[in-house]
Design a protein around this motif. Structure first.
Motif, PDB file in Angstrom:
ATOM      1  N   GLU A 195       0.812  -1.211   0.000  1.00  0.00           N
ATOM      2  CA  GLU A 195       0.000   0.000   0.000  1.00  0.00           C
ATOM      3  C   GLU A 195       0.849   1.267   0.000  1.00  0.00           C
ATOM      4  OE1 GLU A 195      -3.566   2.173  -0.211  1.00  0.00           O
ATOM      5  OE2 GLU A 195      -3.004   0.114  -0.713  1.00  0.00           O
ATOM      6  N   GLU A 198       0.560   3.770  -2.876  1.00  0.00           N
ATOM      7  CA  GLU A 198      -0.551   4.704  -3.043  1.00  0.00           C
ATOM      8  C   GLU A 198      -0.117   6.155  -2.891  1.00  0.00           C
ATOM      9  OE1 GLU A 198      -4.375   5.888  -3.947  1.00  0.00           O
ATOM     10  OE2 GLU A 198      -3.434   3.916  -4.130  1.00  0.00           O
ATOM     11  N   LYS A 199       0.692   6.432  -1.858  1.00  0.00           N
ATOM     12  CA  LYS A 199       1.082   7.817  -1.613  1.00  0.00           C
ATOM     13  C   LYS A 199       2.564   7.977  -1.294  1.00  0.00           C
ATOM     14  CE  LYS A 199      -3.426   9.461  -0.034  1.00  0.00           C
ATOM     15  NZ  LYS A 199      -4.179  10.110   1.076  1.00  0.00           N
ATOM     16  N   GLY A 200       3.366   7.022  -1.685  1.00  0.00           N
ATOM     17  CA  GLY A 200       4.805   7.160  -1.466  1.00  0.00           C
ATOM     18  C   GLY A 200       5.218   7.088  -0.013  1.00  0.00           C
ATOM     19  N   SER A 201       4.570   6.231   0.757  1.00  0.00           N
ATOM     20  CA  SER A 201       4.821   6.154   2.194  1.00  0.00           C
ATOM     21  C   SER A 201       6.206   5.628   2.519  1.00  0.00           C
ATOM     22  CB  SER A 201       3.755   5.243   2.826  1.00  0.00           C
ATOM     23  OG  SER A 201       4.107   4.888   4.128  1.00  0.00           O
ATOM     24  N   ASN A 311       2.514   4.543 -12.968  1.00  0.00           N
ATOM     25  CA  ASN A 311       2.097   5.866 -12.502  1.00  0.00           C
ATOM     26  C   ASN A 311       2.912   6.977 -13.142  1.00  0.00           C
ATOM     27  OD1 ASN A 311       4.148   4.577 -10.731  1.00  0.00           O
ATOM     28  ND2 ASN A 311       4.244   6.602  -9.789  1.00  0.00           N
ATOM     29  N   GLU A 315       5.379  12.995  -7.222  1.00  0.00           N
ATOM     30  CA  GLU A 315       5.382  14.069  -6.236  1.00  0.00           C
ATOM     31  C   GLU A 315       6.483  13.920  -5.192  1.00  0.00           C
ATOM     32  OE1 GLU A 315       1.516  14.197  -4.534  1.00  0.00           O
ATOM     33  OE2 GLU A 315       0.505  14.664  -6.438  1.00  0.00           O
ATOM     34  N   ASN A 316       7.050  12.716  -5.063  1.00  0.00           N
ATOM     35  CA  ASN A 316       8.098  12.512  -4.070  1.00  0.00           C
ATOM     36  C   ASN A 316       9.081  11.473  -4.585  1.00  0.00           C
ATOM     37  OD1 ASN A 316       6.997   9.865  -3.427  1.00  0.00           O
ATOM     38  ND2 ASN A 316       5.393  10.941  -2.307  1.00  0.00           N
ATOM     39  N   ASP A 319       7.643   7.994  -5.453  1.00  0.00           N
ATOM     40  CA  ASP A 319       6.897   8.041  -6.708  1.00  0.00           C
ATOM     41  C   ASP A 319       7.845   7.907  -7.894  1.00  0.00           C
ATOM     42  OD1 ASP A 319       4.483   8.445  -5.406  1.00  0.00           O
ATOM     43  OD2 ASP A 319       4.467  10.610  -5.723  1.00  0.00           O
TER      44      ASP A 319
END
Length: 449
Positions: A195, A198-201, A311, A315-316, A319
């Protein structure tokens, strides 16, 4: 499921408990030396990342004086393993294994080094432990892939616990019974979800550190008589059934044939391994004269697992490292794929963003049939003047079939350590680490890290 269940856990435990340095051939020892210095370099590179700095602050706050935290400081052994495993994976420059779809070095090596230092193990003993750890982690991962990944699990975090437990058990010299208990205790701690995509955790960076810590805890508890399930891999509620819809336990029928550490790859590019083939193919097209302005459309044809990395929103750092289109775009625009080029600021460049918008990723049956024996990628470019250009890679650079040379590895090490180690000391550090198996005690080596 295929493959009969036949006490895989206890057979693996027996293999690890009886493995000796003298049973390793020179190619296996050499592969282990390379894996060690590569992981060490990755740990140094990760020190200045947000994830690395946060982890180091946390570990430092807990104290302890059993083992070295790379880059300075000391802690309890399991916490040193946590810190060093996290920094080793903080920039995704650590090694991996194609069939396992996992990063063994950042989970196995921090566990072996931390316990080796705490208990005064020799370089030969730590080398043997690393080989055992790679074997346990890779065989377990290969048994459950690709279903494991498709269910959302990150094998570095899950099977890394088992690999680190095997390495730690070997350092402590546990017998077959206690080694099996250590594997059981390690396996029951397994976890790690994809997961993070999803947001580059930062959770991805945490996975091998947590696995290394789990392995140390498992082995030390087993040494104290704390038992674990000796059917943790094959049992009705064991790892294979819990973590995969389909699995095949036959990899455990050929332990050490060959040793998994000799099959691992070393990364030339600081990004997900699934992206290396497309980057290499793109660089080959660029070397043949392709310019960014020539591109009308790019299609990357690859296998299904790699196609998930399609993707285009960058953004980071994570990513960028997980984006196949970004890897292709930055390689074509700049002619390189160095650590600096994965700074997400480059995604805002007009030439890079234009290529991101023109790049698509597709999985094909042909490519799927060739994975994971190879990691195939074909980059197909349609140009503005109507040409169709193609470049294909089966074995990206750094694979066992296309290995990095010792000189290439040394250059990578110097690049990874450039911010943390003074320029005049990098080569000497590389040489000291490369001589891992020559130390009477790894305390001598670890104390200078």
């Amino acid at each position: 499921m295929t493959g009969d269940r036949s006490a895989e856990t206890t057979r693996l435990a027996a293999f690890c408990a009886t493995l000796t340095y003298d049973s390793l051939d020179e190619s296996t020892v050499e592969a282990t030396r390379k894996a060690f210095v590569d992981t060490l370099g990755a740990s140094y590179a990760g020190l200045s990342t947000d994830a690395g700095e946060a982890m180091l602050r946390y570990v430092d706050s807990l104290g302890g004086d059993e083992a070295t935290v790379v880059g300075g400081g000391r802690s309890l052994a399991h916490l040193a393993a946590l810190a060093n495993g996290t920094t080793a994976h903080a920039l995704d420059v650590d090694d991996g294994h194609r069939g396992a779809s996992a990063h063994p070095g950042s989970a196995v090596i921090p566990a072996a080094l931390a316990l080796g230092e705490k208990h005064g193990a020799s370089g030969e003993e730590v080398t043997t432990a690393i080989v055992a750890g790679y074997e346990a982690m890779v065989r377990t991962a290969v048994a459950v892939q690709t279903s494991h990944r498709e269910r959302g699990f990150h094998a570095t975090g899950t099977t890394g616990c088992i690999g680190a437990g095997a390495a730690a058990s070997r350092v402590l010299g546990l017998d077959e019974t206690k080694s099996a208990h250590a594997l059981g205790l390690a396996g029951t701690q397994a976890g790690g979800l994809f997961e993070f995509m999803e947001k580059g955790s930062m959770s991805k960076r945490f996975h091998p550190g947590r696995a290394a810590m789990a392995g140390v805890l498992a082995a030390e508890l087993a040494a104290e008589g704390f038992d674990g399930p000796d059917t943790v891999i094959e049992g009705d509620d064991g790892f294979a059934r819990a973590f995969a819809d389909e699995y095949d336990l036959s990899p455990f029928d050929s332990l050490g044939e060959p040793f998994a550490v000799t099959e691992s790859y070393l990364k030339p590019y600081p990004c997900c391994r699934h992206i290396h083939g497309p980057i290499q193919a793109t660089l080959e097209l660029r070397a043949d004269g392709l310019e960014p302005g020539d591109v009308e459309r790019i299609e990357v044809q690859t296998y299904r697992t790699a196609s998930f990395h399609d993707n285009t929103a960058v953004e980071n750092l994570l990513d960028a490292q997980m984006s196949l289109p970004y890897g292709v775009a930055i390689a074509l625009v700049t002619g390189e794929a160095t650590l600096e080029r994965f700074d997400p600021k480059h995604a805002a460049r007009r030439d890079v963003s234009a290529l991101l918008a023109r790049t698509t990723v597709s999985a094909t049956d042909e490519m799927d049939a060739r994975y994971p024996e190879t990691r195939p990628a074909r980059v197909v470019v349609e140009t503005t003047d109507g040409r169709r250009l193609e470049s294909e890679v089966a074995y990206p650079k750094g694979a066992a079939e296309a290995p990095l040379s010792a000189d290439e590895l040394a250059r990578k090490f110097r690049d990874l350590t450039r911010e943390a180690v003074p320029e005049g000391e990098r080569d000497a550090l590389f040489e000291r680490a490369y001589a891992l198996d020559e130390y009477d005690t790894v305390e001598t080596l670890a104390g200078g890290l």
